[in-house]
Design a protein around this motif. Structure first.
Motif, PDB file in Angstrom:
ATOM      1  N   HIS A 158       0.900  -1.138   0.109  1.00 27.41           N
ATOM      2  CA  HIS A 158       0.025  -0.012   0.090  1.00 27.41           C
ATOM      3  C   HIS A 158       0.988   0.965   0.021  1.00 27.41           C
ATOM      4  O   HIS A 158       0.622   2.272  -0.649  1.00 27.41           O
ATOM      5  N   ALA A 159       1.843   1.234   0.907  1.00 28.98           N
ATOM      6  CA  ALA A 159       2.883   2.328   0.861  1.00 28.98           C
ATOM      7  C   ALA A 159       3.478   2.670  -0.582  1.00 28.98           C
ATOM      8  O   ALA A 159       3.631   3.827  -0.910  1.00 28.98           O
ATOM      9  N   TRP A 160       4.104   1.461  -1.196  1.00 22.57           N
ATOM     10  CA  TRP A 160       4.525   1.428  -2.338  1.00 22.57           C
ATOM     11  C   TRP A 160       3.622   2.149  -3.373  1.00 22.57           C
ATOM     12  O   TRP A 160       4.010   3.053  -4.204  1.00 22.57           O
ATOM     13  N   HIS A 161       2.506   1.502  -3.360  1.00 21.79           N
ATOM     14  CA  HIS A 161       1.586   2.060  -4.370  1.00 21.79           C
ATOM     15  C   HIS A 161       1.257   3.258  -4.275  1.00 21.79           C
ATOM     16  O   HIS A 161       0.869   4.131  -5.271  1.00 21.79           O
ATOM     17  N   HIS A 162       0.959   3.852  -2.866  1.00 19.22           N
ATOM     18  CA  HIS A 162       0.694   5.212  -2.787  1.00 19.22           C
ATOM     19  C   HIS A 162       1.755   6.215  -3.262  1.00 19.22           C
ATOM     20  O   HIS A 162       1.416   7.185  -3.863  1.00 19.22           O
ATOM     21  N   GLN A 163       3.111   5.968  -2.981  1.00 23.12           N
ATOM     22  CA  GLN A 163       4.156   6.493  -3.594  1.00 23.12           C
ATOM     23  C   GLN A 163       3.920   6.730  -5.141  1.00 23.12           C
ATOM     24  O   GLN A 163       4.211   7.858  -5.707  1.00 23.12           O
ATOM     25  N   HIS A 164       3.965   5.496  -5.619  1.00 17.62           N
ATOM     26  CA  HIS A 164       3.571   5.590  -7.247  1.00 17.62           C
ATOM     27  C   HIS A 164       2.293   6.254  -7.808  1.00 17.62           C
ATOM     28  O   HIS A 164       2.516   7.107  -8.565  1.00 17.62           O
ATOM     29  N   VAL A 165       1.268   6.468  -6.978  1.00 15.71           N
ATOM     30  CA  VAL A 165       0.264   7.222  -7.480  1.00 15.71           C
ATOM     31  C   VAL A 165       0.665   8.889  -7.397  1.00 15.71           C
ATOM     32  O   VAL A 165       0.245   9.459  -8.006  1.00 15.71           O
ATOM     33  N   VAL A 166       1.126   9.023  -6.245  1.00 12.61           N
ATOM     34  CA  VAL A 166       1.807  10.421  -5.967  1.00 12.61           C
ATOM     35  C   VAL A 166       2.384  10.863  -7.303  1.00 12.61           C
ATOM     36  O   VAL A 166       2.378  12.065  -7.626  1.00 12.61           O
ATOM     37  N   ALA A 167       3.404   9.961  -7.355  1.00  9.03           N
ATOM     38  CA  ALA A 167       4.473  10.312  -8.610  1.00  9.03           C
ATOM     39  C   ALA A 167       3.853  10.436  -9.802  1.00  9.03           C
ATOM     40  O   ALA A 167       3.993  11.762 -10.737  1.00  9.03           O
ATOM     41  N   HIS A 168       2.701   9.691 -10.333  1.00 11.06           N
ATOM     42  CA  HIS A 168       1.998   9.897 -11.342  1.00 11.06           C
ATOM     43  C   HIS A 168       1.158  11.188 -11.434  1.00 11.06           C
ATOM     44  O   HIS A 168       1.266  11.959 -12.377  1.00 11.06           O
ATOM     45  N   LEU A 169       0.724  11.576 -10.223  1.00 14.60           N
ATOM     46  CA  LEU A 169      -0.287  12.835 -10.127  1.00 14.60           C
ATOM     47  C   LEU A 169       0.843  14.011 -10.251  1.00 14.60           C
ATOM     48  O   LEU A 169       0.262  14.848 -11.102  1.00 14.60           O
ATOM     49  N   GLU A 170       1.953  13.982 -10.034  1.00 14.67           N
ATOM     50  CA  GLU A 170       2.892  14.868  -9.828  1.00 14.67           C
ATOM     51  C   GLU A 170       3.505  15.095 -11.407  1.00 14.67           C
ATOM     52  O   GLU A 170       3.649  16.131 -11.907  1.00 14.67           O
ATOM     53  N   HIS A 171       3.607  13.929 -11.958  1.00 13.38           N
ATOM     54  CA  HIS A 171       4.120  14.199 -13.637  1.00 13.38           C
ATOM     55  C   HIS A 171       2.974  14.762 -14.354  1.00 13.38           C
ATOM     56  O   HIS A 171       3.290  15.385 -15.232  1.00 13.38           O
ATOM     57  N   LEU A 172       1.764  14.420 -14.212  1.00 15.46           N
ATOM     58  CA  LEU A 172       0.501  14.767 -15.038  1.00 15.46           C
ATOM     59  C   LEU A 172       0.456  16.266 -14.749  1.00 15.46           C
ATOM     60  O   LEU A 172       0.208  17.163 -15.742  1.00 15.46           O
ATOM     61  N   SER A 173       0.817  16.829 -13.535  1.00 18.74           N
ATOM     62  CA  SER A 173       0.707  18.024 -13.231  1.00 18.74           C
ATOM     63  C   SER A 173       1.575  18.895 -13.920  1.00 18.74           C
ATOM     64  O   SER A 173       1.564  19.910 -14.196  1.00 18.74           O
ATOM     65  N   ALA A 174       2.716  18.448 -13.889  1.00 16.23           N
ATOM     66  CA  ALA A 174       4.153  19.019 -14.481  1.00 16.23           C
ATOM     67  C   ALA A 174       3.837  19.221 -15.872  1.00 16.23           C
ATOM     68  O   ALA A 174       4.272  20.191 -16.489  1.00 16.23           O
ATOM     69  N   LEU A 175       3.366  18.125 -16.580  1.00 14.32           N
ATOM     70  CA  LEU A 175       3.083  18.048 -18.111  1.00 14.32           C
ATOM     71  C   LEU A 175       2.258  19.471 -18.305  1.00 14.32           C
ATOM     72  O   LEU A 175       2.436  19.932 -19.330  1.00 14.32           O
ATOM     73  N   ARG A 176       1.202  19.791 -17.500  1.00 13.01           N
ATOM     74  CA  ARG A 176       0.268  20.951 -17.802  1.00 13.01           C
ATOM     75  C   ARG A 176       1.240  22.213 -17.701  1.00 13.01           C
ATOM     76  O   ARG A 176       0.872  22.963 -18.698  1.00 13.01           O
ATOM     77  N   ALA A 177       2.100  22.220 -17.074  1.00 12.14           N
ATOM     78  CA  ALA A 177       3.015  23.471 -16.669  1.00 12.14           C
ATOM     79  C   ALA A 177       4.050  23.671 -17.902  1.00 12.14           C
ATOM     80  O   ALA A 177       4.633  24.683 -17.929  1.00 12.14           O
ATOM     81  N   GLU A 178       4.388  22.670 -18.790  1.00 12.87           N
ATOM     82  CA  GLU A 178       5.176  22.736 -19.821  1.00 12.87           C
ATOM     83  C   GLU A 178       4.958  23.519 -20.884  1.00 12.87           C
ATOM     84  O   GLU A 178       5.730  23.889 -21.822  1.00 12.87           O
ATOM     85  N   SER A 179       3.619  23.700 -21.191  1.00  9.56           N
ATOM     86  CA  SER A 179       2.954  24.426 -22.058  1.00  9.56           C
ATOM     87  C   SER A 179       1.986  25.541 -21.927  1.00  9.56           C
ATOM     88  O   SER A 179       1.252  25.279 -20.899  1.00  9.56           O
ATOM     89  N   SER A 180       2.114  26.544 -22.464  1.00  6.48           N
ATOM     90  CA  SER A 180       1.017  27.603 -22.253  1.00  6.48           C
ATOM     91  C   SER A 180      -0.240  27.201 -23.335  1.00  6.48           C
ATOM     92  O   SER A 180      -1.083  27.893 -23.202  1.00  6.48           O
ATOM     93  N   ASP A 181      -0.205  26.279 -24.310  1.00  5.87           N
ATOM     94  CA  ASP A 181      -1.168  26.168 -25.052  1.00  5.87           C
ATOM     95  C   ASP A 181      -1.879  25.053 -24.360  1.00  5.87           C
ATOM     96  O   ASP A 181      -1.458  23.781 -24.097  1.00  5.87           O
ATOM     97  N   PRO A 182      -3.533  25.398 -24.056  1.00  9.29           N
ATOM     98  CA  PRO A 182      -4.260  24.342 -23.673  1.00  9.29           C
ATOM     99  C   PRO A 182      -4.423  22.970 -24.355  1.00  9.29           C
ATOM    100  O   PRO A 182      -4.602  21.986 -23.823  1.00  9.29           O
ATOM    101  N   GLY A 183      -4.578  23.231 -25.592  1.00 10.94           N
ATOM    102  CA  GLY A 183      -4.559  21.848 -26.447  1.00 10.94           C
ATOM    103  C   GLY A 183      -3.423  21.020 -26.278  1.00 10.94           C
ATOM    104  O   GLY A 183      -3.557  19.719 -26.265  1.00 10.94           O
ATOM    105  N   GLU A 184      -2.079  21.716 -26.278  1.00  9.03           N
ATOM    106  CA  GLU A 184      -1.104  20.841 -26.085  1.00  9.03           C
ATOM    107  C   GLU A 184      -0.868  20.414 -24.877  1.00  9.03           C
ATOM    108  O   GLU A 184      -0.280  19.141 -24.498  1.00  9.03           O
ATOM    109  N   GLN A 185      -1.303  21.031 -23.770  1.00  8.01           N
ATOM    110  CA  GLN A 185      -1.448  20.447 -22.309  1.00  8.01           C
ATOM    111  C   GLN A 185      -2.373  19.288 -22.293  1.00  8.01           C
ATOM    112  O   GLN A 185      -1.911  18.106 -21.769  1.00  8.01           O
ATOM    113  N   LEU A 186      -3.652  19.396 -22.827  1.00  6.72           N
ATOM    114  CA  LEU A 186      -4.352  18.147 -22.939  1.00  6.72           C
ATOM    115  C   LEU A 186      -3.910  17.154 -23.597  1.00  6.72           C
ATOM    116  O   LEU A 186      -4.081  15.816 -23.072  1.00  6.72           O
TER     117      LEU A 186
END
Length: 189
Positions: free
Chosen positions: A64-92
């Protein structure tokens, strides 16, 4: 206790915890999820069983702890992708592509891990966070006029999540990318 001593102890605890999670990941990859014991984890992590039990009561708690860490890393990655572009279409496109790959890779661990862990609150909360992230980006895309307007943004986000969950059943990453293209096409007239 002096502050330096507290920081040193906390750093040591984090290192031991990471060693336990890393050992568990390695052993489950090598032997299978349900074949790993606390003794094996302790040995692989280079700690005693008594120390291991101070951190976790059983293998399921470690998973469960490993999985939680894994889930948090995925969420952080998805959020970081949003910040990489100012174009909403590219973000999507970036977020949906990454989410499809997450779903596709999850299929490797599928049956055992899903049965054991995917009934947790972490997964439900993560799904809501991903839904909210996609909804926010879709709302920005809608403001550009590049999104269908006959379906509410919230429903389109749900459509994206469910459509891309099918990537778990695909045989390749390129098939997952094609699924993203189809999903994106469904968001436009």
């Amino acid at each position: 206790m002096p502050k330096l001593w507290n920081e040193t102890i906390e750093a040591h605890r984090r290192e031991v915890r990471e060693a336990i999670l890393d050992a568990t990941r390695a052993l489950t990859t090598e032997r299978g999820l349900l074949s790993v014991t606390m003794s094996q984890i302790a040995e692989h992590a280079g700690i005693g069983r008594a120390t291991l039990y101070k951190y976790f009561p059983d293998v399921k708690a470690i998973l469960h702890a490993w999985h939680h860490q894994h889930v948090v890393a995925h969420l952080e990655h998805l959020s970081a992708l949003r910040a990489e572009s100012s174009d909403p279409g590219e973000q999507l496109r970036a977020i949906l592509s990454a989410y499809a790959l997450i779903c596709h890779q999850r299929a490797r661990h599928a049956a055992e891990l899903s049965a054991l862990l995917h009934q947790s609150q972490d997964v439900d909360q993560a799904q809501h966070q991903v839904h909210d992230l996609i909804s926010e980006v879709l709302a920005e895309v809608a403001q550009t006029g590049a999104l269908r307007d006959d379906v509410p943004v919230d429903e389109l986000a749900t459509y994206c999540l469910h459509a891309l969950a099918a990537a778990a059943d695909l045989t390749s990453e390129s098939a997952a990318h094609r699924l993203v293209t189809v999903t994106l096409a469904g968001l436009h007239y």
